[in-house]
Design a protein around this motif. Structure first.
Motif, PDB file in Angstrom:
ATOM      1  N   ILE A   1      -7.940 -31.168  39.216  1.00 45.75           N
ATOM      2  CA  ILE A   1      -7.828 -31.976  37.996  1.00 45.75           C
ATOM      3  C   ILE A   1      -8.529 -31.294  36.822  1.00 45.75           C
ATOM      4  O   ILE A   1      -7.967 -31.178  35.729  1.00 45.75           O
ATOM      5  CB  ILE A   1      -8.428 -33.373  38.247  1.00 45.75           C
ATOM      6  CG1 ILE A   1      -7.599 -34.121  39.291  1.00 45.75           C
ATOM      7  CG2 ILE A   1      -8.489 -34.170  36.945  1.00 45.75           C
ATOM      8  CD1 ILE A   1      -8.239 -35.403  39.773  1.00 45.75           C
TER       9      ILE A   1
ATOM     10  N   THR B   1      -4.826 -35.677  44.133  1.00 41.86           N
ATOM     11  CA  THR B   1      -5.250 -35.933  42.755  1.00 41.86           C
ATOM     12  C   THR B   1      -5.648 -37.383  42.449  1.00 41.86           C
ATOM     13  O   THR B   1      -6.530 -37.613  41.622  1.00 41.86           O
ATOM     14  CB  THR B   1      -4.122 -35.545  41.777  1.00 41.86           C
ATOM     15  OG1 THR B   1      -2.923 -36.236  42.134  1.00 41.86           O
ATOM     16  CG2 THR B   1      -3.865 -34.055  41.821  1.00 41.86           C
TER      17      THR B   1
ATOM     18  N   GLY C   1      -9.774 -31.625  45.183  1.00 38.82           N
ATOM     19  CA  GLY C   1      -8.951 -32.331  44.220  1.00 38.82           C
ATOM     20  C   GLY C   1      -9.585 -32.404  42.839  1.00 38.82           C
ATOM     21  O   GLY C   1      -8.890 -32.363  41.818  1.00 38.82           O
TER      22      GLY C   1
ATOM     23  N   VAL D   1      -2.556 -29.119  38.558  1.00 42.47           N
ATOM     24  CA  VAL D   1      -1.796 -30.035  39.409  1.00 42.47           C
ATOM     25  C   VAL D   1      -0.384 -29.507  39.633  1.00 42.47           C
ATOM     26  O   VAL D   1       0.140 -29.530  40.753  1.00 42.47           O
ATOM     27  CB  VAL D   1      -1.742 -31.444  38.767  1.00 42.47           C
ATOM     28  CG1 VAL D   1      -0.832 -32.360  39.602  1.00 42.47           C
ATOM     29  CG2 VAL D   1      -3.139 -32.034  38.660  1.00 42.47           C
TER      30      VAL D   1
END
Length: 268
Positions: free
Chosen positions: A36, A206, A32, A41
């Motif tokens: 980012i 995220t 994740g 995303v």
């Protein structure tokens, strides 16, 4: 609370669900952060929705839908990279095309399949309580592979994430690394679909990393913080869903979202 914890773990499916959630927290905490940092995303969201086409094909042909979902996600990740890199098509446009095509294909094939939509709700919104021991082993194995790849390619991923132009200047295969990262995201997204579903998978991927990044600076610390937060969200979400008898996937995401908004207010 202690009595509740003891009560909840009397059931095998709750212990399996917690194990799957904690393994997913580690997976999301690592991959994740790169989602980012590389601002992919939207790509991850497109991959998640495009995987629905593979799931529909699996149902239509009578094979494991999740296996076809993995294939669809990988092809989508590669397709987005190739189309946006070689043709006069922006990345956002390519994502939109693949995402819409995958969802439309999934709906069409599911409509034509026998026993239509048996697990459709589960794939769209997830059901961590339906996770099996084999699913936990699959998530754990994928997590180990992701950990291994991020360990041996830590420096390369770091340069690609913060300064891809410099990376290309020193001979780093930035495009290949980006495709590898998208493939890793694709695998992770499909595995997470069974837990929180296609609609909400991006949140779990995220939100922990976003909160951790608000308060920590060094990349290893951000990853560790993201893993811990993910584990907290999964545990709290399971406990609340058990207590209130509400959907577990949605509760996990809402727990994470509540922490995110509180963290955003606190960090201002």
């Amino acid at each position: 609370m202690i009595e509740l914890q003891l009560d909840i773990f009397q059931y095998d499916f709750m212990r399996v669900a917690l194990a799957a959630g904690l393994a997913s927290a580690v997976l999301c905490g690592i991959i994740g952060i790169y989602v980012i940092l590389n601002k992919i995303v939207f790509i991850s969201d497109g991959i998640a929705h495009a995987a629905f086409g593979g799931i529909g094909l699996g149902y239509f042909l009578g094979f494991d839908p999740l296996l076809f979902g993995v294939g669809s996600a990988i092809l989508t990740a590669i397709g987005i990279g190739m189309v946006s890199g070689r043709a006069r098509v922006s990345e956002d446009t390519a994502i939109g095309v693949f995402m819409a095509t995958g969802m439309a294909l999934g709906v069409m094939l599911l409509t034509l399949s026998e026993g239509y939509a048996r697990d459709l709700y589960g794939y769209l919104f997830g059901n961590i309580l339906a996770v099996t021991v084999n699913d936990v082993l699959l998530i754990s194995a994928l997590t180990l592979v992701i950990l291994f790849l991020t360990y041996i390619l830590y420096k390369e991923f770091l340069i690609m994430s913060f300064d891809p132009v410099y990376g290309e200047a020193i001979g780093l295969p930035v495009k290949s690394l980006r495709l590898l990262l998208m493939a890793m995201v694709a695998f992770s997204v499909v595995v997470l679909i069974k837990i929180v579903g296609i609609i909400m998978v991006i949140a779990l991927l995220t939100i922990p990393g976003a909160i951790s990044r608000q308060h920590l600076k060094e990349l290893p610390a951000i990853m560790a913080g993201s893993v811990v937060l993910g584990a907290i969200f999964v545990t709290v979400g399971l406990l609340v869903s058990y207590l209130l008898d509400v959907p577990s996937g949605a509760t996990i995401i809402l727990t994470a979202a509540a922490f995110f908004f509180l963290s955003t207010v606190y960090s201002r």
